[in-house]
Design a protein around this motif. Structure first.
Motif, PDB file in Angstrom:
ATOM      1  N   GLU A 432      -0.091  -9.282  14.559  1.00 33.17           N
ATOM      2  CA  GLU A 432      -0.188  -8.125  13.666  1.00 33.17           C
ATOM      3  C   GLU A 432       1.196  -7.614  13.285  1.00 33.17           C
ATOM      4  O   GLU A 432       1.463  -7.299  12.110  1.00 33.17           O
ATOM      5  N   GLN A 433       2.076  -7.531  14.251  1.00 34.77           N
ATOM      6  CA  GLN A 433       3.441  -7.073  13.966  1.00 34.77           C
ATOM      7  C   GLN A 433       4.180  -8.060  13.059  1.00 34.77           C
ATOM      8  O   GLN A 433       4.867  -7.665  12.110  1.00 34.77           O
ATOM      9  N   ARG A 434       4.022  -9.323  13.351  1.00 38.99           N
ATOM     10  CA  ARG A 434       4.720 -10.326  12.536  1.00 38.99           C
ATOM     11  C   ARG A 434       4.227 -10.325  11.101  1.00 38.99           C
ATOM     12  O   ARG A 434       5.018 -10.379  10.155  1.00 38.99           O
ATOM     13  N   VAL A 435       2.924 -10.269  10.929  1.00 38.23           N
ATOM     14  CA  VAL A 435       2.373 -10.273   9.570  1.00 38.23           C
ATOM     15  C   VAL A 435       2.789  -9.012   8.826  1.00 38.23           C
ATOM     16  O   VAL A 435       3.144  -9.059   7.632  1.00 38.23           O
ATOM     17  N   SER A 436       2.758  -7.881   9.513  1.00 39.21           N
ATOM     18  CA  SER A 436       3.166  -6.622   8.876  1.00 39.21           C
ATOM     19  C   SER A 436       4.620  -6.675   8.433  1.00 39.21           C
ATOM     20  O   SER A 436       4.964  -6.294   7.303  1.00 39.21           O
ATOM     21  N   LYS A 437       5.468  -7.158   9.289  1.00 43.36           N
ATOM     22  CA  LYS A 437       6.896  -7.249   8.966  1.00 43.36           C
ATOM     23  C   LYS A 437       7.137  -8.240   7.833  1.00 43.36           C
ATOM     24  O   LYS A 437       7.876  -7.956   6.877  1.00 43.36           O
ATOM     25  N   ALA A 438       6.500  -9.406   7.932  1.00 43.17           N
ATOM     26  CA  ALA A 438       6.708 -10.420   6.902  1.00 43.17           C
ATOM     27  C   ALA A 438       6.164  -9.955   5.558  1.00 43.17           C
ATOM     28  O   ALA A 438       6.789 -10.166   4.498  1.00 43.17           O
ATOM     29  N   LEU A 439       5.013  -9.284   5.526  1.00 45.24           N
ATOM     30  CA  LEU A 439       4.440  -8.812   4.271  1.00 45.24           C
ATOM     31  C   LEU A 439       5.306  -7.724   3.647  1.00 45.24           C
ATOM     32  O   LEU A 439       5.485  -7.676   2.412  1.00 45.24           O
ATOM     33  N   SER A 440       5.871  -6.851   4.497  1.00 44.62           N
ATOM     34  CA  SER A 440       6.777  -5.808   3.980  1.00 44.62           C
ATOM     35  C   SER A 440       7.995  -6.433   3.319  1.00 44.62           C
ATOM     36  O   SER A 440       8.431  -6.015   2.233  1.00 44.62           O
ATOM     37  N   GLU A 441       8.548  -7.441   3.967  1.00 49.02           N
ATOM     38  CA  GLU A 441       9.718  -8.104   3.389  1.00 49.02           C
ATOM     39  C   GLU A 441       9.347  -8.814   2.097  1.00 49.02           C
ATOM     40  O   GLU A 441      10.121  -8.812   1.122  1.00 49.02           O
ATOM     41  N   GLU A 442       8.185  -9.412   2.058  1.00 43.11           N
ATOM     42  CA  GLU A 442       7.768 -10.102   0.838  1.00 43.11           C
ATOM     43  C   GLU A 442       7.492  -9.117  -0.291  1.00 43.11           C
ATOM     44  O   GLU A 442       7.726  -9.429  -1.467  1.00 43.11           O
ATOM     45  N   ILE A 443       7.024  -7.943   0.037  1.00 40.14           N
ATOM     46  CA  ILE A 443       6.806  -6.918  -1.003  1.00 40.14           C
ATOM     47  C   ILE A 443       8.143  -6.487  -1.590  1.00 40.14           C
ATOM     48  O   ILE A 443       8.263  -6.271  -2.820  1.00 40.14           O
ATOM     49  N   ARG A 444       9.157  -6.368  -0.743  1.00 40.70           N
ATOM     50  CA  ARG A 444      10.489  -6.012  -1.259  1.00 40.70           C
ATOM     51  C   ARG A 444      11.051  -7.102  -2.153  1.00 40.70           C
ATOM     52  O   ARG A 444      11.862  -6.832  -3.041  1.00 40.70           O
ATOM     53  N   ARG A 445      10.632  -8.314  -1.937  1.00 36.17           N
ATOM     54  CA  ARG A 445      11.089  -9.422  -2.769  1.00 36.17           C
ATOM     55  C   ARG A 445      10.078  -9.760  -3.859  1.00 36.17           C
ATOM     56  O   ARG A 445      10.111 -10.838  -4.445  1.00 36.17           O
ATOM     57  N   LEU A 446       9.178  -8.832  -4.153  1.00 36.48           N
ATOM     58  CA  LEU A 446       8.115  -9.114  -5.111  1.00 36.48           C
ATOM     59  C   LEU A 446       8.659  -9.344  -6.513  1.00 36.48           C
ATOM     60  O   LEU A 446       8.115 -10.155  -7.276  1.00 36.48           O
ATOM     61  N   SER A 447       9.734  -8.609  -6.858  1.00 32.26           N
ATOM     62  CA  SER A 447      10.295  -8.762  -8.216  1.00 32.26           C
ATOM     63  C   SER A 447      10.753 -10.191  -8.462  1.00 32.26           C
ATOM     64  O   SER A 447      10.576 -10.739  -9.558  1.00 32.26           O
ATOM     65  N   THR A 448      11.310 -10.803  -7.421  1.00 30.96           N
ATOM     66  CA  THR A 448      11.754 -12.196  -7.564  1.00 30.96           C
ATOM     67  C   THR A 448      10.566 -13.107  -7.802  1.00 30.96           C
ATOM     68  O   THR A 448      10.618 -14.014  -8.638  1.00 30.96           O
ATOM     69  N   LEU A 449       9.505 -12.857  -7.087  1.00 27.69           N
ATOM     70  CA  LEU A 449       8.303 -13.665  -7.250  1.00 27.69           C
ATOM     71  C   LEU A 449       7.711 -13.481  -8.641  1.00 27.69           C
ATOM     72  O   LEU A 449       7.280 -14.451  -9.285  1.00 27.69           O
ATOM     73  N   CYS A 540      -4.930  -4.844  -8.110  1.00 23.42           N
ATOM     74  CA  CYS A 540      -4.195  -4.306  -9.273  1.00 23.42           C
ATOM     75  C   CYS A 540      -5.095  -4.168 -10.501  1.00 23.42           C
ATOM     76  O   CYS A 540      -4.626  -4.243 -11.658  1.00 23.42           O
ATOM     77  N   ALA A 541      -6.370  -4.007 -10.264  1.00 24.14           N
ATOM     78  CA  ALA A 541      -7.292  -3.878 -11.401  1.00 24.14           C
ATOM     79  C   ALA A 541      -7.035  -2.600 -12.200  1.00 24.14           C
ATOM     80  O   ALA A 541      -7.312  -2.533 -13.409  1.00 24.14           O
ATOM     81  N   ASP A 542      -6.474  -1.530 -11.573  1.00 22.77           N
ATOM     82  CA  ASP A 542      -6.195  -0.266 -12.267  1.00 22.77           C
ATOM     83  C   ASP A 542      -4.807  -0.228 -12.906  1.00 22.77           C
ATOM     84  O   ASP A 542      -4.337   0.833 -13.325  1.00 22.77           O
ATOM     85  N   HIS A 675       3.850  -1.162  -9.596  1.00 22.35           N
ATOM     86  CA  HIS A 675       2.459  -0.877  -9.286  1.00 22.35           C
ATOM     87  C   HIS A 675       1.950  -1.765  -8.123  1.00 22.35           C
ATOM     88  O   HIS A 675       1.303  -1.277  -7.188  1.00 22.35           O
ATOM     89  N   ALA A 676       2.229  -3.075  -8.206  1.00 21.67           N
ATOM     90  CA  ALA A 676       1.753  -3.997  -7.167  1.00 21.67           C
ATOM     91  C   ALA A 676       2.378  -3.692  -5.818  1.00 21.67           C
ATOM     92  O   ALA A 676       1.721  -3.790  -4.773  1.00 21.67           O
ATOM     93  N   SER A 677       3.680  -3.322  -5.842  1.00 19.93           N
ATOM     94  CA  SER A 677       4.354  -2.992  -4.577  1.00 19.93           C
ATOM     95  C   SER A 677       3.680  -1.804  -3.912  1.00 19.93           C
ATOM     96  O   SER A 677       3.470  -1.767  -2.695  1.00 19.93           O
ATOM     97  N   LYS A 678       3.368  -0.822  -4.751  1.00 21.52           N
ATOM     98  CA  LYS A 678       2.721   0.362  -4.217  1.00 21.52           C
ATOM     99  C   LYS A 678       1.361   0.008  -3.611  1.00 21.52           C
ATOM    100  O   LYS A 678       1.002   0.449  -2.513  1.00 21.52           O
ATOM    101  N   LYS A 679       0.580  -0.819  -4.335  1.00 19.95           N
ATOM    102  CA  LYS A 679      -0.740  -1.193  -3.849  1.00 19.95           C
ATOM    103  C   LYS A 679      -0.660  -2.083  -2.607  1.00 19.95           C
ATOM    104  O   LYS A 679      -1.442  -1.950  -1.661  1.00 19.95           O
ATOM    105  N   LEU A 680       0.280  -3.017  -2.617  1.00 18.91           N
ATOM    106  CA  LEU A 680       0.412  -3.934  -1.473  1.00 18.91           C
ATOM    107  C   LEU A 680       0.836  -3.204  -0.214  1.00 18.91           C
ATOM    108  O   LEU A 680       0.420  -3.563   0.888  1.00 18.91           O
ATOM    109  N   ARG A 681       1.689  -2.174  -0.402  1.00 22.31           N
ATOM    110  CA  ARG A 681       2.095  -1.404   0.779  1.00 22.31           C
ATOM    111  C   ARG A 681       0.904  -0.681   1.397  1.00 22.31           C
ATOM    112  O   ARG A 681       0.858  -0.443   2.604  1.00 22.31           O
TER     113      ARG A 681
END
Length: 764
Positions: A432-449, A540-542, A675-681
């Motif tokens: 749970e900790q690893r997934v949370s940390k990795a997902l947070s980092e990936e959200i910060r890099r969302l613009s690159t994606l 992100c339907a909204d 918008h996606a960053s906000k929703k993903l967080r």
């Protein structure tokens, strides 16, 4: 003279062989001597009854043993088919022995030359004229006289079961009969036992044709003599022993070991006419008879031979016994009393001899065979008992070992379960900790994606909807791929390590022989992979993009940049300075997507420039702009205003010209990233919890399958334990019954030893 003779016969009859005082006794089981009946023949009768009773017990015992062995043969562990087959053979053997014992009797065979008086001797002993007798050759076949429980006498021809009248024996067996029987034929005469004591005591008499009428002596011996206990040679005292008589007994002695032979010199009443030669003739007959028995046949000692030779007159004895209580019509020859006493002495010696001989010859072999059968079955049962006891001990040890194994498995299963629960919980938290940390980092890099998404962009609504769907899929796939790249290897290693540890720990609880027997199949470890369910399409339907042109130096933008922050700052300062936290009416301070955002502020904090800006913003029209421009033109000067306006116009024109699809795509992606960053967080915790739940399910499922394997093994062991308990109980029952039957064999052998001690040893 007649009265004197009658008294003499009466006295002799009262002192006969069936009325003597009891001088014979047998030993009981406790060694006491119990007197028998007057007749020595009762030894045979009682011995026969006793051994029949014993063999009745033996027959029942053998049947019980066979039934027992059939019962324990089913498991095939302590009894095999060969043992059962060998034991079954004893049933037939014992049954045959019982049949023989039922038919066993004391058999005496009378032989001699024709007309020597064999039938007369038998009639005299039976005290009745049963067999044909007279001058000349009267008996042309073998006649066997035996007792019958019936009150009426009858006879049976050889090869037939028909009962014939006994009166016909005189015609059938008489040599002068027209219907002559074969000389080797046997006619059985059944005489009521209540008419003759000898027949009551199981004595059988066999009368034969003269040994001088046929050369076929071997057939006679094989057919009628091999089971005889005593042979009586009836000789003619008026002559001497003939070669034909000697030859017959020579043949008998070659086939029987030391046969018991009595020699009766019949018709000794003829010596009364020559009294001067009486002693010499008697001595001559005596010496020749002794030499024949001792030197030629070698069947006894000289002393024994002297007690086997008698001088009698059977005709006189028969006549006297048939006339008991009646006056004798025929005068008796001188010396009758002596001859009568000698005939009685012969009967006494004969009864003693035939009783001893019959007991020895009939029952000694049966007793030995009975002991042999008892000892053989005892040895078999002793082996069965030992095997059952040994196998029972092995099964008890196996049961204890299995019971200990079950208890150990259950205890260890509880320990391993607690440890695995802790381990699964720890790993779930780590995931749970690893997934949370990795997902947070990936959200910060969302613009690159998002920037990597290169599908052609067009602001047309239909095209834009397709664009957004593809972008959702791209983001969802990319995030999942990135998360797998960052986490999969470590998680897979941890999962594999945990599953391997579980399998090894649980596999150690399963007995090796269960695994070798194929009763246990350990679950295979399948590769595990976490599924990251982001579902950006719904998430992100909204999302609503804003692709209208916005001048960055326009009043609205400036207000958004400066007034908004300044107003917020002033509002915060006023809040700190005002203890009552009094608020002014709400005023618009920000515009997002064409909408005004109102913020509370105090009237005193507003500057003049702010009020102008708000006025311009609120007007949102030409009038506001003219007012502001007029104000600036009057205050600053027209040159500055003109230069500023030119620059402002150039900037506006530049931005307006650069507002292309590319710029719109960039603005769209920027808005989407926000918008996606906000929703993903918002779903970080949910996603990490979902992933940890997957890990928990996988590990719990693996452990549950392993527990099931151990439970199955335990169930198998429980079943085996119950089977062992049944086997132990069965072996205990089988061993106990084998012990009882073995002891019964010892009892039967002891009974036979007592029988030999009581009856057989008296005959030696």
């Amino acid at each position: 003279m007649a009265a004197y003779v009658n008294r003499t016969i009466s006295l002799m009859s009262g002192d006969g062989p069936h009325n003597r005082s009891p001088v014979t006794a047998v030993l009981t089981e406790r060694g006491k001597r119990i007197p028998l009946d007057n007749s020595p023949l009762q030894i045979f009768v009682k011995a026969k009854k006793k051994i029949n009773d014993i063999f009745g017990e033996i027959e029942e015992y053998v049947k019980d043993t066979v039934d027992y062995m059939h019962e324990v043969e089913k498991d095939g562990k302590i009894v095999n088919s060969d043992q059962v087959k060998n034991t079954e053979e004893y049933v037939g053997k014992v049954h045959s022995i019982r049949d023989v014992l039922q038919r066993d009797h004391m058999k005496v065979a009378f032989f001699g030359r024709t007309s020597n008086g064999k039938s007369s001797v038998i009639n005299a002993m039976l005290r009745d004229k049963i067999l044909p007798s007279g001058i000349g050759h009267t008996t042309n076949c073998f006649l066997q006289v035996e007792g019958s429980p019936s009150d009426e006498p009858y006879l049976v021809l050889e090869g037939s079961e028909e009962h014939c009248a006994v009166e016909s024996v005189g015609q059938l067996a008489h040599a002068l009969c027209k219907e002559k029987l074969n000389e080797s034929s046997l006619v059985k005469v059944y005489w009521p036992k209540n008419r003759c004591l000898l027949l009551r005591d199981d004595v059988v008499f066999v009368d034969s044709p003269g040994v001088d009428v046929t050369p076929n002596l071997d057939e006679w011996i094989d057919k009628h003599c091999l089971d005889a206990d005593v042979f009586v040679l009836v000789a003619n005292a008026e002559s001497t022993l003939m070669v034909t008589e000697k030859n017959f007994f020579h043949k008998v002695s070659t086939k029987l070991s030391k046969p018991n032979i009595f020699i009766l010199n019949n018709r000794w009443d003829a010596s009364a006419s020559e009294p001067e030669f009486l002693d010499q003739v008697r001595k001559q007959h005596q010496e020749r008879a002794v030499d024949f028995l001792v030197k030629e046949l070698k069947v006894c000692t000289p002393r024994e031979a002297e007690e086997r030779i008698f001088f009698i007159s059977a005709k006189e004895v028969l006549q006297a016994r048939m006339s008991e209580g009646k006056p004798i019509s025929v005068p008796l020859t001188e010396g009758f009393q002596t001859r009568y006493f000698e005939f009685q002495d012969f009967e006494k010696k004969f009864e003693e001899c035939i009783s001893k001989s019959a007991v020895r010859t009939k029952f000694e072999q049966h007793s030995q065979r009975g002991k042999y059968i008892a000892n053989e079955l005892r040895d078999i049962l002793e082996g069965i008992y030992s095997d059952a006891l040994k196998l029972k001990e092995e099964k008890l040890a196996e049961r204890k070992e299995l019971n200990d194994k079950i208890n150990y498995t259950e205890q260890q299963l509880m320990v391993v379960t607690q440890e695995m629960k802790k381990k699964i919980h720890s790993m779930v938290e780590d995931v749970e900790q690893r997934v949370s940390k990795a997902l947070s980092e990936e959200i910060r890099r969302l613009s690159t994606l998002v920037d990597e998404f290169n599908l052609p962009f067009h602001p047309e609504p239909l095209v834009l909807n397709v664009y957004k769907k593809e972008l959702h899929l791209h983001v969802e796939t990319g995030l999942g791929s990135n998360l797998r790249a960052r986490l999969s290897t470590a998680l897979a290693l941890n999962m594999e390590s945990s599953q391997r540890e579980m399998t090894e720990r649980m596999e150690a609880l399963v007995p090796q022989h269960h695994k070798m027997a194929g009763n246990v199949v350990m679950p295979r470890r399948q590769p595990f992979e976490i599924l990251y369910r982001l579902n950006c399409d719904n998430l992100c339907a909204d999302f609503h993009e804003d692709l209208e042109f916005r001048f960055s130096w326009g009043l609205t933008s400036l207000i958004q940049k400066y007034a908004g922050s300044g107003a917020n700052f002033l509002a915060l300062r006023g809040k700190r300075e005002s203890p009552t936290n009094s608020h002014a009416p709400s005023t618009p301070t920000d515009i997002v997507d064409g909408r005004l955002i109102y913020t509370s502020a105090t009237i005193d904090d507003w500057s003049f420039l702010s009020r102008l800006a708000i006025m311009g913003a609120s007007s949102q029209g030409t009038m506001g702009g003219l007012v502001v421009a007029g104000f600036l033109f009057k205050t600053i000067g027209w040159r500055i205003v003109a230069v500023t306006g030119a620059i402002y116009s150039c900037l506006y024109l530049y931005e307006r010209l650069t507002w292309t699809n590319k710029a719109k795509e960039k603005s769209f992606k920027k808005q989407y990233v926000q918008h996606a960053s906000k929703k993903l967080r918002m779903i970080i915790d949910l996603t990490s919890a979902n992933c940890s739940h997957q890990v928990q399910q996988e590990l719990s499922g693996t452990f549950a399958r392993l527990c099931q394997v151990v439970d199955d093994a335990t169930t198998v062991m429980d079943k085996q334990l119950k089977e062992l308990e049944v086997e132990v109980s069965s072996l205990e029952t089988a061993g106990s019954k084998a012990k009882v039957l073995r002891n019964k064999a010892n009892y039967i052998a002891h009974e036979l030893e007592l029988f030999e001690k009581a009856y057989l040893k008296l005959t030696h």
